[in-house]
Design a protein around this motif. Sequence first.
Motif, PDB file in Angstrom:
ATOM      1  N   VAL A  38     -11.286  71.366   2.074  1.00  0.00           N
ATOM      2  CA  VAL A  38     -10.479  69.989   2.304  1.00  0.00           C
ATOM      3  C   VAL A  38      -9.027  70.308   2.845  1.00  0.00           C
ATOM      4  O   VAL A  38      -8.472  71.181   1.942  1.00  0.00           O
ATOM      5  CB  VAL A  38     -10.474  69.090   1.075  1.00  0.00           C
ATOM      6  CG1 VAL A  38      -9.674  67.611   1.393  1.00  0.00           C
ATOM      7  CG2 VAL A  38     -11.887  68.535   0.786  1.00  0.00           C
ATOM      8  N   GLY A  39      -8.590  70.100   3.857  1.00  0.00           N
ATOM      9  CA  GLY A  39      -7.279  70.305   4.102  1.00  0.00           C
ATOM     10  C   GLY A  39      -6.749  69.854   5.563  1.00  0.00           C
ATOM     11  O   GLY A  39      -7.437  69.004   6.133  1.00  0.00           O
ATOM     12  N   ILE A  40      -5.735  70.860   5.886  1.00  0.00           N
ATOM     13  CA  ILE A  40      -5.296  70.423   7.446  1.00  0.00           C
ATOM     14  C   ILE A  40      -5.886  71.541   8.392  1.00  0.00           C
ATOM     15  O   ILE A  40      -5.187  72.634   8.135  1.00  0.00           O
ATOM     16  CB  ILE A  40      -3.889  70.051   7.275  1.00  0.00           C
ATOM     17  CG1 ILE A  40      -3.494  69.129   6.297  1.00  0.00           C
ATOM     18  CG2 ILE A  40      -3.114  70.041   8.601  1.00  0.00           C
ATOM     19  CD1 ILE A  40      -2.025  68.994   5.651  1.00  0.00           C
ATOM     20  N   LEU A  53      -5.989  71.838   0.581  1.00  0.00           N
ATOM     21  CA  LEU A  53      -5.298  70.900  -0.250  1.00  0.00           C
ATOM     22  C   LEU A  53      -5.811  71.043  -1.726  1.00  0.00           C
ATOM     23  O   LEU A  53      -5.308  70.521  -2.715  1.00  0.00           O
ATOM     24  CB  LEU A  53      -5.412  69.498   0.116  1.00  0.00           C
ATOM     25  CG  LEU A  53      -4.414  69.211   1.259  1.00  0.00           C
ATOM     26  CD1 LEU A  53      -4.756  67.918   2.095  1.00  0.00           C
ATOM     27  CD2 LEU A  53      -3.159  69.206   1.329  1.00  0.00           C
ATOM     28  N   SER A  54      -6.823  71.670  -1.972  1.00  0.00           N
ATOM     29  CA  SER A  54      -7.616  71.884  -3.266  1.00  0.00           C
ATOM     30  C   SER A  54      -8.071  73.238  -3.381  1.00  0.00           C
ATOM     31  O   SER A  54      -8.260  73.886  -2.481  1.00  0.00           O
ATOM     32  CB  SER A  54      -8.582  71.029  -3.697  1.00  0.00           C
ATOM     33  OG  SER A  54      -9.832  71.228  -2.740  1.00  0.00           O
ATOM     34  N   GLY A  55      -8.368  73.648  -4.689  1.00  0.00           N
ATOM     35  CA  GLY A  55      -8.763  75.026  -5.138  1.00  0.00           C
ATOM     36  C   GLY A  55      -8.009  75.659  -6.013  1.00  0.00           C
ATOM     37  O   GLY A  55      -6.721  75.449  -6.276  1.00  0.00           O
ATOM     38  N   ALA A 208       1.955  66.556  -0.806  1.00  0.00           N
ATOM     39  CA  ALA A 208       2.001  67.898  -0.054  1.00  0.00           C
ATOM     40  C   ALA A 208       1.396  67.743   1.689  1.00  0.00           C
ATOM     41  O   ALA A 208       1.777  68.521   2.549  1.00  0.00           O
ATOM     42  CB  ALA A 208       1.203  68.889  -0.549  1.00  0.00           C
ATOM     43  N   HIS A 209       0.376  66.841   1.798  1.00  0.00           N
ATOM     44  CA  HIS A 209      -0.200  66.843   2.967  1.00  0.00           C
ATOM     45  C   HIS A 209       0.661  65.652   4.097  1.00  0.00           C
ATOM     46  O   HIS A 209       0.154  65.560   5.009  1.00  0.00           O
ATOM     47  CB  HIS A 209      -1.734  66.267   2.997  1.00  0.00           C
ATOM     48  CG  HIS A 209      -1.448  64.834   2.357  1.00  0.00           C
ATOM     49  ND1 HIS A 209      -1.426  64.681   1.057  1.00  0.00           N
ATOM     50  CD2 HIS A 209      -2.055  63.647   2.858  1.00  0.00           C
ATOM     51  CE1 HIS A 209      -1.683  63.512   0.654  1.00  0.00           C
ATOM     52  NE2 HIS A 209      -2.116  62.736   1.942  1.00  0.00           N
TER      53      HIS A 209
END
Lengths: 230, 247, 276
Positions: A38-40, A53-55, A208-209
């Motif tokens: 999950v992220g950008i 965005l996680s981990g 943060a996103h």
Amino acid sequence: MQEIRKKYVIPGDHIADGNFKNLLNAVEISNKIYATRVGIAEVGMDGAKVIPLSGIYIPRVGDLVICKVIDHSAMAWELDMNSCFSGHLPAQDVFGKEFSPSHDDLTKVFGIGDLVACKVANFDRSRNPLLTTADRDLGKIDSGEVVRVSPTRIPRLIGKRGSMINTIEQNTHCKIIIGQNGIVVVSGPSARDILISVKAIRMVDEGAHTTSLTQRVKDMLEGSTSGNIG
Amino acid sequence: MVILGDLMKKQGIRSDGRKIDELRPVRIEAGVLKNADCSSFIEFGGNKIMVAVYGPKEVHPKHMALADRAVLRCRYHMAPYSVDERKNPAPSRREIEISKISKEALEPALILEDYPRTAIDVYIEVLQSDGGSRCAGITAAAVALADAGINMRDLVTACAAGKVDNTIVLDINDEEDKKGQADMPIAYMPNLEKVTLMQVDGTLSKEEYKKCLDMAISGCMQVNQLQKEALRKKYFGNEEEEEGDMN
Amino acid sequence: MSHQKKSNVIVEHLRRIQMQELLVKGERLDGRGLTETRPLKIETNIIQKANGSARVTLGNTQVIAGVKIDTGEPYGDRPNEGIMICGAEVLPLASAYSEPGPPDEDAIELARVVDRGIRESEMIDVNKLVLTKGKVVYKISVDVSILNIDGNLFDAASYAAASALLTAKLPKFKIEDGKVVDTNESTPTPTRTIPVSVTMAKIGDVIIADPTHEEESIMDGRVTMTTDAEGNVCAVQKGGAGTFTVEQINHIVETTITKGNEIRSILKKATENGSI
């Protein structure tokens, strides 16, 4: 300047077609690139990557990390790195070559529960990370407020060339030590300044996103230092 | 001419009022427990299932660790009050089997090689059970694993199809499971188009088998949309697509 | 003890010192007063397959209780009483240091303390749970699942068990030709009082109510006291290696009764209205 396309993704999302030299948090399956986190997603000319965005924190050599001492033997300390691996800090690192288990008492230096700023000296897939405290500003942390953030937010908390963290430090006169493993320690002149810093760090952790975050943090800090804490 | 039993009210309408290719209501939520590295909650018809993921973390006992990849461990468990008759809290043979096949359904999607010498624990707790709890559990587990930030090739999504009163129907409920002719739970990676779990209880002809599998996969594709929505909602909320300066 | 467990139990020195300094001043890390409990949220009837159920969140601690009602044979020494059994299970998803497997001593103590509070307060009117004297009685099983641990499981579990029982529907069974038949009708479960437990922890010489997990990991000892609606103490459990003076115990009794009354009214409201 190459054009970079950005997009929010979740694992399995198709982010590009074709061959890319560099893939980060992405996989190629039959010439299609899929996100693995999950992220950008950022797709450029030569690479496709997903800023997650996680981990959890995965150690890298050279990282500054803030660790908690959880055990020790006669020869080394074991540290909780907020990772899936625990850190190994050999006694020689602190006592030097003359270290002798019969003369030197490890608990006199770092006891269980102590927070220690370390650097990752060595790490590969087969062994737990080797830590060192032999550098400027490393060692036991004696005071301050401990804040835990997602390790994935650390780059954003530091900002471009330290812009975010400098903004927070300058406005609150606090000293902030950032561990790449997501542990942050804030110390400052007053409880109120620490409180404002922690609030700013939380804003970055949660947003943060989002865009123009630095400006929003700046606005909050300026509003807070001149008056109310919102 | 099909002979109708009590599971099909009239041609094409089932005992709970659904059409033959209609899912029960499904709701998925990501990030519901504080302590877990990640968690999810799913309501799938009458199922209410909580899933948590812990890891990657150090393996204990140490000899269970693998040098080149993470160990995936999975526990499917039912609360004593989740079923009609109180269930003993100790794991049954059925729960142990479902734990195993759930693990094997999730494993192909995970890039376990990225986390050598570690363990990833998936806990599926059924708080209320209805037909298809294993599919709902796997679906929720995939969301929790993505939420945990573990590298995944694809999501895993699961849905069952089956045969009821000689009709192939999607997403068997409790009553249809008990009185129906066949039940086929399927787990599927939607982008990679691979089946990761397949079981059949009951008798199907070759044609029915193919039809059933197609229908289950079409159900998986619908469930997959809900998984994606749950993750997007948690991470991106109502944010517009990113375009501006990220730093 | 696994490594994971060890690491979680060790509170950072900085944090421990900060907590101790605040407690001496009468303050706590989360801003609460010494005898202030965390926000309590109760939702009932969340599991339709159970005869009664409740989800309780106390701060970040989250538990679910489910009641299943069936029939069984009474205990030989109590032929005219129905059976009530309460169990509790810490699910492995509740924290990084809870592991699957048979319940450990902490989980067994938890289940027994919750059971004792309900049993000894005589919350359930067991005399009204007899179908055929000496032969067939109602059997009420209360199972508590711990979903998220952040301290004070005793109280969260006992509020959930009590709320689930207060909202449990007792099926109307009748005996026909020696067999139990469900009439598909139900009545409320016969209850007499609402037991409320309050757990107080001792850190140094300071007594605090409703400890968080972090506070529990540095506490010397704790006392869980259950009171009924009349303000009687009906069950007590002291835990941990710490000691208490008579003065401290008297303070705990006083606080437990006042706090208990506040919480009892929350339980009452939640079980009458479905949730709060």
